[in-house]
Design a protein around this motif. Structure first.
Motif, short mmCIF file in Angstrom:
data_model
loop_
_atom_site.label_atom_id
_atom_site.label_comp_id
_atom_site.label_asym_id
_atom_site.label_seq_id
_atom_site.Cartn_x
_atom_site.Cartn_y
_atom_site.Cartn_z
N VAL A 1 0.87 -1.17 0.00
CA VAL A 1 0.00 0.00 0.00
C VAL A 1 0.91 1.22 0.00
O VAL A 1 1.77 1.36 0.87
CB VAL A 1 -0.92 0.02 1.23
CG1 VAL A 1 -1.80 1.28 1.21
CG2 VAL A 1 -1.78 -1.24 1.29
N MET A 2 0.73 2.09 -0.99
CA MET A 2 1.66 3.20 -1.18
C MET A 2 0.90 4.51 -1.39
O MET A 2 -0.03 4.57 -2.19
CB MET A 2 2.56 2.92 -2.38
CG MET A 2 3.42 1.68 -2.21
SD MET A 2 4.33 1.21 -3.71
CE MET A 2 3.01 0.43 -4.67
N SER A 3 1.32 5.53 -0.67
CA SER A 3 0.80 6.86 -0.90
C SER A 3 1.86 7.68 -1.64
O SER A 3 3.00 7.25 -1.79
CB SER A 3 0.44 7.55 0.42
OG SER A 3 1.61 7.86 1.14
N VAL A 4 1.46 8.87 -2.05
CA VAL A 4 2.33 9.73 -2.82
C VAL A 4 2.36 11.10 -2.16
O VAL A 4 1.37 11.52 -1.55
CB VAL A 4 1.82 9.82 -4.29
CG1 VAL A 4 0.47 10.52 -4.35
CG2 VAL A 4 2.82 10.49 -5.21
N PRO A 5 3.48 11.82 -2.23
CA PRO A 5 3.47 13.18 -1.72
C PRO A 5 2.42 14.03 -2.43
O PRO A 5 2.11 13.80 -3.60
CB PRO A 5 4.88 13.70 -2.01
CG PRO A 5 5.71 12.46 -2.17
CD PRO A 5 4.80 11.43 -2.76
N ALA A 6 1.87 14.99 -1.73
CA ALA A 6 0.92 15.91 -2.35
C ALA A 6 1.64 16.83 -3.31
O ALA A 6 2.84 17.11 -3.17
CB ALA A 6 0.22 16.73 -1.28
N ILE A 7 0.90 17.31 -4.30
CA ILE A 7 1.40 18.42 -5.11
C ILE A 7 1.43 19.67 -4.23
O ILE A 7 2.36 20.47 -4.30
CB ILE A 7 0.52 18.62 -6.35
CG1 ILE A 7 0.62 17.41 -7.27
CG2 ILE A 7 0.90 19.90 -7.09
CD1 ILE A 7 -0.40 17.38 -8.38
N ALA A 8 0.43 19.82 -3.38
CA ALA A 8 0.34 20.96 -2.46
C ALA A 8 1.21 20.71 -1.23
O ALA A 8 2.13 19.90 -1.27
CB ALA A 8 -1.13 21.17 -2.07
N ALA A 9 0.92 21.39 -0.14
CA ALA A 9 1.73 21.30 1.08
C ALA A 9 1.71 19.88 1.65
O ALA A 9 0.73 19.15 1.52
CB ALA A 9 1.20 22.29 2.11
N GLN A 10 2.82 19.51 2.30
CA GLN A 10 2.95 18.19 2.91
C GLN A 10 2.59 18.23 4.39
O GLN A 10 2.82 19.23 5.07
CB GLN A 10 4.39 17.68 2.76
CG GLN A 10 4.96 17.78 1.35
CD GLN A 10 4.09 17.11 0.31
OE1 GLN A 10 3.77 15.93 0.44
NE2 GLN A 10 3.70 17.84 -0.73
N PHE A 11 2.02 17.12 4.87
CA PHE A 11 1.70 16.99 6.29
C PHE A 11 2.83 16.24 7.00
O PHE A 11 3.53 15.42 6.39
CB PHE A 11 0.39 16.24 6.49
CG PHE A 11 -0.81 16.90 5.87
CD1 PHE A 11 -0.83 18.27 5.61
CD2 PHE A 11 -1.93 16.16 5.54
CE1 PHE A 11 -1.94 18.88 5.03
CE2 PHE A 11 -3.05 16.76 4.96
CZ PHE A 11 -3.05 18.12 4.71
N VAL A 12 2.99 16.50 8.28
CA VAL A 12 4.01 15.80 9.08
C VAL A 12 3.55 14.36 9.29
O VAL A 12 2.48 14.13 9.85
CB VAL A 12 4.24 16.52 10.42
CG1 VAL A 12 5.27 15.75 11.26
CG2 VAL A 12 4.71 17.95 10.19
N PRO A 13 4.34 13.38 8.87
CA PRO A 13 3.87 11.99 8.85
C PRO A 13 3.49 11.40 10.21
O PRO A 13 2.53 10.64 10.30
CB PRO A 13 5.05 11.23 8.25
CG PRO A 13 5.82 12.23 7.48
CD PRO A 13 5.67 13.51 8.23
N ASP A 14 4.24 11.73 11.27
CA ASP A 14 4.04 11.03 12.54
C ASP A 14 3.54 11.95 13.65
O ASP A 14 3.69 11.63 14.83
CB ASP A 14 5.33 10.35 12.98
CG ASP A 14 6.50 11.33 13.06
OD1 ASP A 14 6.32 12.51 12.72
OD2 ASP A 14 7.61 10.91 13.47
N SER A 15 2.92 13.06 13.28
CA SER A 15 2.41 13.97 14.29
C SER A 15 1.05 13.50 14.80
O SER A 15 0.17 13.16 14.01
CB SER A 15 2.27 15.39 13.71
OG SER A 15 1.66 16.25 14.63
N PRO A 16 0.84 13.47 16.12
CA PRO A 16 -0.47 13.06 16.64
C PRO A 16 -1.57 14.07 16.31
O PRO A 16 -2.75 13.72 16.24
CB PRO A 16 -0.25 12.96 18.15
CG PRO A 16 0.92 13.85 18.42
CD PRO A 16 1.79 13.76 17.20
N ASP A 17 -1.18 15.33 16.07
CA ASP A 17 -2.12 16.38 15.72
C ASP A 17 -1.77 16.94 14.35
O ASP A 17 -0.64 16.80 13.88
CB ASP A 17 -2.08 17.51 16.75
CG ASP A 17 -2.40 17.01 18.15
OD1 ASP A 17 -3.44 16.35 18.32
OD2 ASP A 17 -1.59 17.28 19.07
#
Length: 247
Positions: A194-210
């Motif tokens: 199962v694979m995701s791809v980076p967004a074209i837009a802004a990236q989210f922090v992968p391991d942040s609880p919030d």
């Protein structure tokens, strides 16, 4: 065959509109210039094409994707408006290329951030897999697995357990691609990548609880090479290419 996955551009009706301080139209244009150099056989846009569901945003994307000179398809994410997308380019459910089937699923729920496939669509998926034994690649917007960010799991795919229960009956699904989480991820679920791809837009922090945005992370796209070797065995290889410019 080379398939390229794009996701999460979050365009607005106004070409100058920003998404979390990112000039998403400029980012998309730069991304597609990089995509074009690879001369893909198919481009799949896995949702959140638009941030406001506007026809103007879809028309701009469609014009730019048409300019690549290769087939392309899109599917809706939670920020999209599927009916408007379909008015610009019909939403397909399956593509056949070079002995592979690429199955496109719609996880959109009206007015909600999370996703759901629903019994009717899951039944169609199972029928497709039962009737066609060619190697399959499945694409949807919402990740069908849990991820490291707790807040994201609250808006993931609601019926993921049912999804995997249906797939468990078939051994010719070789990978699942998704978007939504705005960063690269690869994991195994029941031996299926199962694979995701980076967004074209802004990236989210992968391991942040919030919820948190990584303002320095670049966007990117996924390259997926699909083939069938001389022994009729399916082959899949993949990597992510990042856009390293400061757009």
């Amino acid at each position: 065959m080379l398939l390229i996955q794009l996701s999460d551009s979050h365009l607005k009706a106004d070409p100058a509109g920003l998404y979390r301080d990112v000039d998403v139209q400029a980012r998309l244009s730069a991304m597609l210039a990089s995509v074009s150099r690879h001369q893909p056989d198919l481009v799949v846009f896995s949702g959140d094409v638009s941030d406001d569901g506007s026809i103007a945003s879809y028309q701009r994307v469609a014009k730019q994707l048409d300019a690549l000179g290769c087939p392309w398809v899109w599917l809706p994410g939670n920020h999209d408006h599927p009916a408007t997308m379909a008015d610009v380019r019909p939403l397909k459910t399956v593509i056949h290329l070079d002995g592979w089937q690429i199955i496109l699923l719609d996880s959109w729920i009206d007015g909600e951030e999370g996703g759901r496939l629903g019994e009717e669509q899951l039944a169609r998926l199972e029928t497709q897999l039962a009737d066609d034994a060619s190697p399959a690649l499945i694409v949807l917007h919402h990740p069908p697995v849990t991820v490291d960010a707790a807040w994201m799991n609250e808006i993931g795919l609601e019926d993921r357990e049912t999804f995997w229960a249906r797939l468990d009956r078939y051994d010719h699904v070789h990978a699942v691609l998704c978007g939504h989480i705005h960063h690269e991820m690869t994991c195994l679920h029941d031996n299926v990548p199962v694979m995701s791809v980076p967004a074209i837009a802004a990236q989210f922090v992968p391991d942040s609880p919030d919820f948190a945005v990584d303002s320095h992370a670049p966007g990117g796209f996924r390259l997926v090479r699909l083939s069938i070797d001389e022994a009729q065995r399916p082959r899949l290889s993949t990597r992510v290419e990042y856009l390293l410019s400061k757009v």
